[in-house]
Motif scaffolding. Sequence first.
Motif, mmCIF file in Angstrom:
data_model
loop_
_atom_site.group_PDB
_atom_site.id
_atom_site.type_symbol
_atom_site.label_atom_id
_atom_site.label_comp_id
_atom_site.label_asym_id
_atom_site.label_seq_id
_atom_site.Cartn_x
_atom_site.Cartn_y
_atom_site.Cartn_z
ATOM 1 N N VAL A 153 35.712 -50.039 34.905
ATOM 2 C CA VAL A 153 34.800 -49.451 36.182
ATOM 3 C C VAL A 153 35.488 -49.058 37.166
ATOM 4 C CG1 VAL A 153 34.076 -51.547 37.433
ATOM 5 C CG2 VAL A 153 32.329 -49.600 37.133
ATOM 6 N N LYS A 154 36.723 -49.476 37.360
ATOM 7 C CA LYS A 154 37.701 -49.021 38.404
ATOM 8 C C LYS A 154 38.654 -48.093 38.018
ATOM 9 C CE LYS A 154 36.464 -52.753 41.823
ATOM 10 N NZ LYS A 154 36.787 -53.948 42.743
ATOM 11 N N PHE A 155 39.083 -47.368 38.872
ATOM 12 C CA PHE A 155 39.959 -46.166 38.441
ATOM 13 C C PHE A 155 40.841 -45.942 39.717
ATOM 14 C CE2 PHE A 155 36.286 -45.166 36.076
ATOM 15 C CZ PHE A 155 36.620 -44.759 34.933
ATOM 16 N N ASP A 206 35.687 -53.465 30.067
ATOM 17 C CA ASP A 206 36.317 -54.426 30.556
ATOM 18 C C ASP A 206 35.401 -55.337 31.346
ATOM 19 O OD1 ASP A 206 38.383 -55.709 32.144
ATOM 20 O OD2 ASP A 206 39.592 -54.282 31.727
ATOM 21 N N ALA A 207 35.586 -56.596 31.205
ATOM 22 C CA ALA A 207 34.959 -57.644 31.780
ATOM 23 C C ALA A 207 35.137 -57.597 33.398
ATOM 24 C CB ALA A 207 35.131 -59.134 31.377
ATOM 25 N N ASP A 208 36.299 -57.270 33.796
ATOM 26 C CA ASP A 208 36.698 -57.421 35.174
ATOM 27 C C ASP A 208 35.689 -56.530 36.178
ATOM 28 O OD1 ASP A 208 38.692 -59.144 34.650
ATOM 29 O OD2 ASP A 208 40.334 -57.479 34.736
ATOM 30 N N ASP A 209 35.318 -57.174 37.203
ATOM 31 C CA ASP A 209 34.498 -56.469 38.103
ATOM 32 C C ASP A 209 32.836 -55.968 37.522
ATOM 33 O OD1 ASP A 209 36.443 -56.381 39.961
ATOM 34 O OD2 ASP A 209 37.279 -54.721 38.922
ATOM 35 N N VAL A 210 32.581 -56.474 36.306
ATOM 36 C CA VAL A 210 31.480 -56.006 35.631
ATOM 37 C C VAL A 210 30.511 -57.277 35.314
ATOM 38 C CG1 VAL A 210 30.178 -54.637 33.765
ATOM 39 C CG2 VAL A 210 32.227 -53.802 35.031
ATOM 40 N N CYS A 211 31.232 -58.088 34.313
ATOM 41 C CA CYS A 211 30.727 -59.235 33.543
ATOM 42 C C CYS A 211 31.594 -60.623 33.283
ATOM 43 C CB CYS A 211 29.852 -58.823 32.420
ATOM 44 S SG CYS A 211 30.971 -58.027 31.235
ATOM 45 N N LYS A 212 32.727 -60.598 34.191
ATOM 46 C CA LYS A 212 33.544 -61.829 33.849
ATOM 47 C C LYS A 212 32.955 -63.098 34.423
ATOM 48 C CE LYS A 212 38.479 -62.843 34.378
ATOM 49 N NZ LYS A 212 39.858 -62.314 34.926
ATOM 50 N N TYR A 213 32.248 -62.980 35.334
ATOM 51 C CA TYR A 213 31.883 -64.226 35.945
ATOM 52 C C TYR A 213 30.261 -64.205 35.812
ATOM 53 C CZ TYR A 213 36.496 -64.862 37.343
ATOM 54 O OH TYR A 213 37.639 -64.699 37.180
ATOM 55 N N ALA A 214 29.341 -65.012 35.364
ATOM 56 C CA ALA A 214 28.014 -65.180 35.359
ATOM 57 C C ALA A 214 27.367 -65.032 36.494
ATOM 58 C CB ALA A 214 27.476 -66.679 34.343
ATOM 59 N N ASP A 215 27.821 -65.542 37.737
ATOM 60 C CA ASP A 215 27.281 -65.584 38.952
ATOM 61 C C ASP A 215 27.535 -64.294 39.800
ATOM 62 O OD1 ASP A 215 29.943 -66.155 39.341
ATOM 63 O OD2 ASP A 215 29.494 -67.905 40.575
ATOM 64 N N SER A 216 28.003 -63.372 39.093
ATOM 65 C CA SER A 216 28.530 -62.368 39.852
ATOM 66 C C SER A 216 28.371 -61.056 38.939
ATOM 67 C CB SER A 216 29.807 -62.208 40.650
ATOM 68 O OG SER A 216 30.932 -62.400 39.542
ATOM 69 N N LEU A 217 27.547 -61.067 37.848
ATOM 70 C CA LEU A 217 27.335 -60.038 37.080
ATOM 71 C C LEU A 217 26.906 -58.923 37.517
ATOM 72 C CD1 LEU A 217 25.613 -61.884 34.207
ATOM 73 C CD2 LEU A 217 27.578 -60.524 33.762
ATOM 74 N N ARG A 218 27.195 -57.508 37.411
ATOM 75 C CA ARG A 218 26.939 -56.345 37.915
ATOM 76 C C ARG A 218 25.941 -55.767 37.168
ATOM 77 N NH1 ARG A 218 30.322 -53.637 41.110
ATOM 78 N NH2 ARG A 218 28.517 -52.387 41.495
ATOM 79 N N GLY A 230 23.825 -46.361 25.282
ATOM 80 C CA GLY A 230 23.001 -47.122 24.158
ATOM 81 C C GLY A 230 23.667 -48.478 23.787
ATOM 82 N N LEU A 231 22.818 -49.333 23.218
ATOM 83 C CA LEU A 231 23.242 -50.522 22.926
ATOM 84 C C LEU A 231 24.299 -50.839 21.550
ATOM 85 C CD1 LEU A 231 20.391 -53.126 23.116
ATOM 86 C CD2 LEU A 231 22.337 -53.108 24.380
ATOM 87 N N GLU A 232 24.058 -49.948 20.826
ATOM 88 C CA GLU A 232 24.824 -49.821 19.504
ATOM 89 C C GLU A 232 26.176 -49.413 19.919
ATOM 90 O OE1 GLU A 232 23.161 -47.793 16.153
ATOM 91 O OE2 GLU A 232 21.042 -48.775 16.467
ATOM 92 N N LYS A 233 26.151 -48.558 20.861
ATOM 93 C CA LYS A 233 27.701 -47.997 21.077
ATOM 94 C C LYS A 233 28.502 -48.649 22.115
ATOM 95 C CE LYS A 233 27.450 -44.658 17.872
ATOM 96 N NZ LYS A 233 28.240 -44.665 17.002
ATOM 97 N N THR A 234 28.063 -49.718 22.778
ATOM 98 C CA THR A 234 28.805 -50.576 23.657
ATOM 99 C C THR A 234 28.972 -52.113 23.279
ATOM 100 O OG1 THR A 234 26.654 -50.743 24.876
ATOM 101 C CG2 THR A 234 28.027 -49.106 25.715
ATOM 102 N N MET A 235 29.917 -52.498 24.112
ATOM 103 C CA MET A 235 30.330 -53.883 23.724
ATOM 104 C C MET A 235 30.942 -54.500 25.076
ATOM 105 S SD MET A 235 32.928 -56.101 20.955
ATOM 106 C CE MET A 235 31.804 -55.689 19.517
ATOM 107 N N PHE A 236 30.220 -55.590 25.236
ATOM 108 C CA PHE A 236 30.597 -56.365 26.535
ATOM 109 C C PHE A 236 31.232 -57.590 26.215
ATOM 110 C CE2 PHE A 236 27.296 -53.540 27.657
ATOM 111 C CZ PHE A 236 27.429 -53.019 28.892
ATOM 112 N N GLU A 237 32.394 -57.980 27.129
ATOM 113 C CA GLU A 237 32.847 -59.364 27.118
ATOM 114 C C GLU A 237 32.100 -60.354 27.666
ATOM 115 O OE1 GLU A 237 36.926 -61.941 27.638
ATOM 116 O OE2 GLU A 237 36.837 -59.581 28.351
#
Length: 290
Positions: A153-155, A206-218, A230-237
């Motif tokens: 999510v960061k560039f 990429d989990a960094d800054d999005v979903c790496k930690y359960a207490d700071s999920l974006r 869409g759900l079918e076309k995305t995968m999250f760590e």
Amino acid sequence: MASNYYFGWKSFSEDEDRPEKPRRFGVTEIRGPDHCLAGRRHDLEGILESMGEFVDGLKFSGGSHSLMPKEFIREITELAHRHNIYVSTGDWSEHLLRKGPSSFKQYVEDCKNLGFDTIELNAGSLKLPEEALLRFVHLIKCGGLKAKPQFSVKFDRSDIPVTGDRAFGAYIAPVPRSSEIIEDVDLLIRRAERCLEAGADMIMIDADDVCKYADSLRSDVIAKIIGRLGLEKTMFEASSGKTSEWFVKRYGPRVNLFVDHSEVMNLECLRGLNLGRNHTSVLGSSFFLI
């Protein structure tokens, strides 16, 4: 389709949204345990024998396959295929770019010969222009494999397109690289959409800054990505059981997750209706009497 079908220990009903493998949604991809991929093949074999029905994909993380003998890699990919599990390279392809585009084409061919099914492209590490990334997706697809670009999510600010109208094909002056990193979920989505249009099979977030930690999920970023792609076309760590639980409770069993092999059983319990963390519901009560 029959109203019930049997998966190893667990009987799934249609209303649980758990189709037979190969699945297009509700995919569980695992990171192969390092000690298994480093030589203790029987450990991985035990994991797949006991939980293979709940695993869709196996990833060689960090380019670990580049350090292994080819015959050993073939043993691992053949083992996974016997359990109807696809095998992914992980994000190693960026290390080949210094050799030129022809080396990437050979890399695709080598991966195919070794039994890999999916090649990941880490857009953040590759640092390629968008059109070049799309060419790599095309090369992978032409090679008969699946392509899974990975986006953060960061560039780098210099990667953000300058706004304003311009003629198609007009010259764009090179922009010096910047050390400033900014968040731009819209750019992530736009580039992911173009990769999907070019033939990419799924987008890894990429989990960094999005979903790496359960207490700071974006949750805002995740909702926007899923809403557009869409759900079918995305995968999250999902780096922990709490993260997996959040995803399944929020988006249901159809969400695609990349987890550690130790989290497979907990995730499968969460995917089932009203199963929570009750392993008996998955394994069957007779399993615990052995």
